[in-house]
Scaffold this active site. Structure first.
Site, short mmCIF file in Angstrom:
data_model
loop_
_atom_site.label_atom_id
_atom_site.label_comp_id
_atom_site.label_asym_id
_atom_site.label_seq_id
_atom_site.Cartn_x
_atom_site.Cartn_y
_atom_site.Cartn_z
N TRP A 62 46.45 69.85 43.27
CA TRP A 62 46.51 68.54 44.02
C TRP A 62 45.40 68.22 44.84
O TRP A 62 44.31 68.99 44.94
CB TRP A 62 47.85 68.72 44.97
CG TRP A 62 47.99 69.84 45.86
CD1 TRP A 62 47.32 71.05 46.01
CD2 TRP A 62 49.18 70.08 46.68
NE1 TRP A 62 47.73 71.97 46.88
CE2 TRP A 62 49.05 71.29 47.56
CE3 TRP A 62 50.25 69.55 47.09
CZ2 TRP A 62 49.68 71.84 48.51
CZ3 TRP A 62 51.09 70.10 48.21
CH2 TRP A 62 50.74 71.12 48.80
N ASN A 63 45.53 66.94 45.22
CA ASN A 63 44.18 66.56 45.96
C ASN A 63 44.71 65.75 47.23
O ASN A 63 45.88 65.20 47.23
CB ASN A 63 43.64 65.45 45.12
CG ASN A 63 43.16 65.86 43.84
OD1 ASN A 63 42.28 66.90 43.59
ND2 ASN A 63 43.83 65.37 42.58
N HIS A 70 43.94 48.34 50.66
CA HIS A 70 43.55 47.17 49.90
C HIS A 70 42.46 47.62 48.66
O HIS A 70 41.34 47.00 48.76
CB HIS A 70 43.36 46.00 50.46
CG HIS A 70 44.41 45.47 51.50
ND1 HIS A 70 45.00 44.60 51.31
CD2 HIS A 70 44.79 46.24 52.75
CE1 HIS A 70 46.12 44.38 52.24
NE2 HIS A 70 45.84 45.44 52.98
N HIS A 74 46.93 46.05 44.07
CA HIS A 74 47.33 46.45 45.42
C HIS A 74 48.05 45.13 45.71
O HIS A 74 47.94 44.14 45.52
CB HIS A 74 46.39 46.94 46.39
CG HIS A 74 45.53 45.74 46.78
ND1 HIS A 74 44.23 45.43 46.32
CD2 HIS A 74 45.65 45.03 47.81
CE1 HIS A 74 43.67 44.52 46.84
NE2 HIS A 74 44.54 44.01 47.76
N ASP A 76 49.47 42.98 48.93
CA ASP A 76 49.31 42.35 50.45
C ASP A 76 50.46 42.03 50.96
O ASP A 76 51.17 41.33 50.65
CB ASP A 76 48.22 41.11 50.38
CG ASP A 76 47.01 41.08 49.97
OD1 ASP A 76 46.58 42.41 49.68
OD2 ASP A 76 46.16 40.26 49.79
N HIS A 80 49.06 41.73 56.92
CA HIS A 80 47.67 41.69 56.51
C HIS A 80 46.84 40.84 57.25
O HIS A 80 45.65 40.91 57.26
CB HIS A 80 47.59 41.62 55.03
CG HIS A 80 46.15 41.94 54.55
ND1 HIS A 80 45.03 42.89 54.97
CD2 HIS A 80 45.43 41.11 53.58
CE1 HIS A 80 43.98 42.72 54.57
NE2 HIS A 80 44.11 41.45 53.61
N HIS A 209 45.22 33.73 51.78
CA HIS A 209 45.49 34.66 52.77
C HIS A 209 46.39 34.03 54.05
O HIS A 209 47.30 34.30 54.43
CB HIS A 209 44.46 35.80 53.05
CG HIS A 209 44.11 36.41 51.90
ND1 HIS A 209 43.45 36.28 51.24
CD2 HIS A 209 44.32 37.81 52.23
CE1 HIS A 209 43.09 37.42 50.26
NE2 HIS A 209 43.90 38.22 51.05
#
Ligand code: MN
Length: 261
Positions: A62-63, A70, A74, A76, A80, A209
């Protein structure tokens, strides 16, 4: 007893309903959006190994994952943007799950975007699309196909010169039409963000946005495979991680569509 869900299960099993992956691979090579130097940058993806079947963990791999919210394909959330910061249910953890699935309207401006890297989607373009395909329904995802995902390498994807990045996006008026008149779920693109590359110079800056998130609408960025969707008829499933107070998140975006082509 047959109903719409048993029929869906049957058609998924038979392949007559197909699942299209609208998601880019997410890793250290994933390009990140560039901002003017006075603003804090968002980090790209880093994987730090915790263990890999070794002394740190003999049977497991695992990491630790580090990145900006973002990054890559992805979502929004309204929180945001400053225009959406006081809206109800505006963050990744509070958006009602019923808003994470909706019909797709795909507007193909791939040729226009190739001819003009600063191509802007206008209300006239949207109305022309509606004349052919019908009115955009309430609660739809409107997805701008530009084929930007087919550009090879981060430099070509971001496409910056001395004047900043160049990539297609909507005008302020198009965002207003979609958010207020069509009452969409949100607006999605194959580019690195939901505004045009040059949108930092627009009035207002980053109009998509500003308007979408101010109206409680969502965004999807760095999508791919929009060329595999019909103009109407597909269903998009876009559920961000349930980050507490999260402004957005990488996610797996899936679309369901009928037929072979
Ligand atoms: Mn974003």
């Amino acid at each position: 007893m047959s109903n719409v869900l048993t029929q869906l299960a049957d058609e998924l099993a038979s392949g007559s309903v197909r699942v299209i992956d609208l998601t880019q691979p997410l890793g250290p090579e994933t390009p990140v959006i560039g901002l003017p130097p006075q603003f804090a940058p968002s980090p790209g993806v880093t994987f730090d190994e915790i263990s890999r079947y070794d002394d740190h963990g003999p049977a497991w791999y695992w990491n630790t994952l580090t990145m900006g919210e973002h990054t890559g394909t992805h979502f929004d959330a309204p929180i945001h943007w400053i225009t959406g910061r006081d809206l109800p249910d505006n963050a990744c953890d509070t958006i009602p799950p019923s808003k994470l699935i909706g019909p797709a309207c795909v507007i193909d401006k791939s040729r226009e975007s190739e001819a003009d890297h600063d191509y802007l989607l206008t209300p006239t373009c949207i109305e022309q699309w509606e004349a052919e395909h019908g009115r955009i329904p309430i609660g739809a995802w409107v997805l701008l196909r530009s084929d930007w995902n087919k550009r090879v390498g981060a430099d070509s994807f971001i496409n910056a010169d001395d004047n900043g990045p160049h990539s297609p996006g909507p005008t302020k008026e198009a965002a207003e039409l979609l958010a207020h008149d069509r009452k969409v779920l949100g607006f999605g693109t194959e580019t690195i963000g939901t505004d045009a590359g040059q949108a930092g110079t627009f009035d207002p800056p980053f109009p998509n946005h500003t308007i979408m998130h101010g109206a409680g609408k969502f965004g999807l960025a760095s999508l791919c495979n929009l060329d595999l969707l019909p103009p109407t008829g597909a269903i998009v499933i876009a559920a961000p991680l349930k980050l507490v107070g999260g402004s957005g998140s990488p996610l797996r975006v899936l679309a369901l569509r009928l037929g072979q082509e």
